[in-house]
Scaffold this motif. Structure first.
Motif, PDB file in Angstrom:
ATOM      1  N   MET A   1      55.326  46.166  30.508  1.00 18.77           N
ATOM      2  CA  MET A   1      54.116  46.148  31.300  1.00 18.77           C
ATOM      3  C   MET A   1      54.283  47.104  32.468  1.00 18.77           C
ATOM      4  SD  MET A   1      52.249  43.122  33.510  1.00 18.77           S
ATOM      5  CE  MET A   1      52.534  41.906  32.295  1.00 18.77           C
ATOM      6  N   ASN A   2      53.251  47.839  32.824  1.00 25.01           N
ATOM      7  CA  ASN A   2      53.261  48.776  33.935  1.00 25.01           C
ATOM      8  C   ASN A   2      53.161  47.986  35.236  1.00 25.01           C
ATOM      9  OD1 ASN A   2      52.690  50.654  35.885  1.00 25.01           O
ATOM     10  ND2 ASN A   2      51.154  51.740  34.666  1.00 25.01           N
ATOM     11  N   PRO A   3      54.171  48.045  36.116  1.00 25.77           N
ATOM     12  CA  PRO A   3      54.149  47.251  37.339  1.00 25.77           C
ATOM     13  C   PRO A   3      53.043  47.666  38.302  1.00 25.77           C
ATOM     14  CG  PRO A   3      56.043  48.734  37.360  1.00 25.77           C
ATOM     15  CD  PRO A   3      55.395  48.840  35.999  1.00 25.77           C
ATOM     16  N   VAL A   4      52.554  48.888  38.216  1.00 28.62           N
ATOM     17  CA  VAL A   4      51.492  49.338  39.109  1.00 28.62           C
ATOM     18  C   VAL A   4      50.169  48.684  38.751  1.00 28.62           C
ATOM     19  CG1 VAL A   4      50.188  51.364  39.871  1.00 28.62           C
ATOM     20  CG2 VAL A   4      52.651  51.514  39.571  1.00 28.62           C
ATOM     21  N   SER A   5      49.936  48.415  37.464  1.00 32.29           N
ATOM     22  CA  SER A   5      48.646  47.865  37.058  1.00 32.29           C
ATOM     23  C   SER A   5      48.637  46.347  36.976  1.00 32.29           C
ATOM     24  CB  SER A   5      48.229  48.447  35.705  1.00 32.29           C
ATOM     25  OG  SER A   5      49.117  47.996  34.697  1.00 32.29           O
ATOM     26  N   ALA A   6      49.737  45.700  37.281  1.00 35.04           N
ATOM     27  CA  ALA A   6      49.786  44.242  37.183  1.00 35.04           C
ATOM     28  C   ALA A   6      49.787  43.594  38.556  1.00 35.04           C
ATOM     29  CB  ALA A   6      51.040  43.820  36.422  1.00 35.04           C
ATOM     30  N   LEU A   7      49.093  42.512  38.672  1.00 38.25           N
ATOM     31  CA  LEU A   7      49.075  41.706  39.880  1.00 38.25           C
ATOM     32  C   LEU A   7      50.028  40.546  39.702  1.00 38.25           C
ATOM     33  CD1 LEU A   7      45.219  41.477  40.474  1.00 38.25           C
ATOM     34  CD2 LEU A   7      46.846  42.791  41.807  1.00 38.25           C
ATOM     35  N   PRO A   8      50.479  39.929  40.801  1.00 36.34           N
ATOM     36  CA  PRO A   8      51.298  38.725  40.639  1.00 36.34           C
ATOM     37  C   PRO A   8      50.557  37.717  39.766  1.00 36.34           C
ATOM     38  CG  PRO A   8      51.241  39.419  42.937  1.00 36.34           C
ATOM     39  CD  PRO A   8      50.266  40.288  42.187  1.00 36.34           C
ATOM     40  N   GLY A   9      51.250  37.080  38.875  1.00 38.71           N
ATOM     41  CA  GLY A   9      50.615  36.141  37.958  1.00 38.71           C
ATOM     42  C   GLY A   9      50.260  36.779  36.638  1.00 38.71           C
ATOM     43  N   GLY A  10      50.528  38.072  36.476  1.00 41.45           N
ATOM     44  CA  GLY A  10      50.314  38.734  35.199  1.00 41.45           C
ATOM     45  C   GLY A  10      48.900  39.210  34.949  1.00 41.45           C
ATOM     46  N   GLU A  11      47.987  39.105  35.920  1.00 40.54           N
ATOM     47  CA  GLU A  11      46.625  39.574  35.707  1.00 40.54           C
ATOM     48  C   GLU A  11      46.596  41.098  35.763  1.00 40.54           C
ATOM     49  OE1 GLU A  11      44.808  35.826  38.173  1.00 40.54           O
ATOM     50  OE2 GLU A  11      43.943  37.788  38.471  1.00 40.54           O
ATOM     51  N   ASP A  12      45.807  41.701  34.938  1.00 42.64           N
ATOM     52  CA  ASP A  12      45.667  43.145  34.910  1.00 42.64           C
ATOM     53  C   ASP A  12      44.769  43.591  36.058  1.00 42.64           C
ATOM     54  OD1 ASP A  12      43.682  45.401  33.100  1.00 42.64           O
ATOM     55  OD2 ASP A  12      45.720  45.829  33.764  1.00 42.64           O
TER      56      ASP A  12
ATOM     57  N   ALA B   1      43.209  46.457  36.717  1.00 37.44           N
ATOM     58  CA  ALA B   1      41.973  47.131  36.313  1.00 37.44           C
ATOM     59  C   ALA B   1      40.962  46.123  35.769  1.00 37.44           C
ATOM     60  CB  ALA B   1      42.264  48.207  35.283  1.00 37.44           C
ATOM     61  N   GLY B   2      41.418  45.171  34.998  1.00 40.61           N
ATOM     62  CA  GLY B   2      40.530  44.136  34.467  1.00 40.61           C
ATOM     63  C   GLY B   2      39.952  43.275  35.574  1.00 40.61           C
ATOM     64  N   SER B   3      40.775  42.938  36.552  1.00 42.79           N
ATOM     65  CA  SER B   3      40.293  42.146  37.686  1.00 42.79           C
ATOM     66  C   SER B   3      39.260  42.928  38.479  1.00 42.79           C
ATOM     67  CB  SER B   3      41.454  41.745  38.589  1.00 42.79           C
ATOM     68  OG  SER B   3      42.320  40.867  37.928  1.00 42.79           O
ATOM     69  N   ALA B   4      39.541  44.194  38.739  1.00 41.94           N
ATOM     70  CA  ALA B   4      38.597  45.025  39.484  1.00 41.94           C
ATOM     71  C   ALA B   4      37.282  45.159  38.722  1.00 41.94           C
ATOM     72  CB  ALA B   4      39.202  46.399  39.760  1.00 41.94           C
TER      73      ALA B   4
ATOM     74  N   SER C   1      36.000  43.010  36.662  1.00 34.53           N
ATOM     75  CA  SER C   1      35.292  41.726  36.789  1.00 34.53           C
ATOM     76  C   SER C   1      34.593  41.615  38.137  1.00 34.53           C
ATOM     77  CB  SER C   1      36.265  40.563  36.622  1.00 34.53           C
ATOM     78  OG  SER C   1      36.770  40.529  35.317  1.00 34.53           O
ATOM     79  N   VAL C   2      35.257  42.081  39.198  1.00 39.63           N
ATOM     80  CA  VAL C   2      34.660  42.035  40.528  1.00 39.63           C
ATOM     81  C   VAL C   2      33.428  42.931  40.579  1.00 39.63           C
ATOM     82  CG1 VAL C   2      35.019  42.656  42.955  1.00 39.63           C
ATOM     83  CG2 VAL C   2      36.764  41.360  41.732  1.00 39.63           C
ATOM     84  N   VAL C   3      33.520  44.112  39.983  1.00 40.05           N
ATOM     85  CA  VAL C   3      32.373  45.026  39.965  1.00 40.05           C
ATOM     86  C   VAL C   3      31.195  44.373  39.239  1.00 40.05           C
ATOM     87  CG1 VAL C   3      31.517  47.220  39.039  1.00 40.05           C
ATOM     88  CG2 VAL C   3      33.729  47.123  40.211  1.00 40.05           C
ATOM     89  N   GLU C   4      31.459  43.721  38.126  1.00 37.22           N
ATOM     90  CA  GLU C   4      30.394  43.032  37.397  1.00 37.22           C
ATOM     91  C   GLU C   4      29.765  41.934  38.252  1.00 37.22           C
ATOM     92  OE1 GLU C   4      32.059  41.731  33.683  1.00 37.22           O
ATOM     93  OE2 GLU C   4      32.385  43.795  33.006  1.00 37.22           O
ATOM     94  N   LEU C   5      30.599  41.181  38.974  1.00 32.86           N
ATOM     95  CA  LEU C   5      30.074  40.146  39.867  1.00 32.86           C
ATOM     96  C   LEU C   5      29.206  40.755  40.968  1.00 32.86           C
ATOM     97  CD1 LEU C   5      33.174  37.801  40.253  1.00 32.86           C
ATOM     98  CD2 LEU C   5      31.008  37.240  39.145  1.00 32.86           C
ATOM     99  N   LEU C   6      29.651  41.885  41.512  1.00 35.51           N
ATOM    100  CA  LEU C   6      28.868  42.549  42.546  1.00 35.51           C
ATOM    101  C   LEU C   6      27.517  43.016  42.007  1.00 35.51           C
ATOM    102  CD1 LEU C   6      31.607  44.643  44.380  1.00 35.51           C
ATOM    103  CD2 LEU C   6      30.366  42.667  45.280  1.00 35.51           C
ATOM    104  N   GLU C   7      27.517  43.545  40.790  1.00 39.39           N
ATOM    105  CA  GLU C   7      26.254  43.981  40.184  1.00 39.39           C
ATOM    106  C   GLU C   7      25.279  42.822  40.059  1.00 39.39           C
ATOM    107  OE1 GLU C   7      27.595  45.758  36.554  1.00 39.39           O
ATOM    108  OE2 GLU C   7      27.891  47.718  37.468  1.00 39.39           O
TER     109      GLU C   7
END
Length: 167
Positions: free
Chosen positions: A1-12, A14-17, A19-25
């Motif tokens: 796994m690429n450590p730059v793209s992973a958050l603590p807890g194993g969440e991706d 880019a995927g989290s971001a 999801s946030v963009v979709e929520l903002l929309e």
């Protein structure tokens, strides 16, 4: 796994971001419920560009959009038709036109931004102070990276390169 793209807890990250963009929309409703003509994402992008670079010509707008002149021109035609954009002869060249937001275009953009900020404030009020501070730090780093600014430290302590983007 690429450590730059992973958050603590194993969440991706880019995927989290994403999801946030979709929520903002959803939260913002795309500005379509404002008492003015609804805008497409592309038209809104033109408005943002002109809001930051008033008086640019079509070539500069085309480059900022990474588009074709005909597509950029059609976007301008639509914005001009709803009264949000004005074209005027360039003071530098008789062969160019300057693109500017009209008074109603500036007003629409200000109202849209104020509405979006109010919605964000409602959500931020539900977060703890430390979570808001962490979010601010992360958003500043994200903006710097997206703007091609200084590289941020990665999770493993090394410097990562930033990704440049066009307007």
């Amino acid at each position: 796994m690429n450590p730059v793209s992973a958050l603590p807890g194993g969440e991706d990250a880019a995927g989290s971001a994403s999801s946030v963009v979709e929520l903002l929309e959803v939260l913002w409703g795309g500005g379509r419920d404002l008492p003015a003509a609804p805008l497409s994402v592309s038209q809104l992008r033109v408005m943002y560009i002109l809001g930051h670079h008033d008086g640019i010509n079509l070539r500069t707008l085309t480059e900022a959009l990474d588009s074709t002149p005909s597509s950029a021109s059609r976007l301008c035609d639509r914005l001009e038709a709803v009264g949000f954009l004005e074209r005027s002869p360039s003071s530098a060249s008789r062969r160019e036109l300057e693109l500017r937001l009209s008074a109603s275009g500036r007003s629409f953009l200000a109202e849209l931004r104020a509405r979006r900020e109010r919605k964000l404030q409602e959500v931020l009020a539900l977060m703890s102070r430390s979570d808001r501070e962490a979010l601010m730090t992360g958003l500043e780093a994200f903006k710097a990276a997206a703007d091609g600014g200084p590289a941020a430290d990665s999770a493993d302590g090394t410097r990562s390169s930033s990704v440049s983007r066009s307007a």
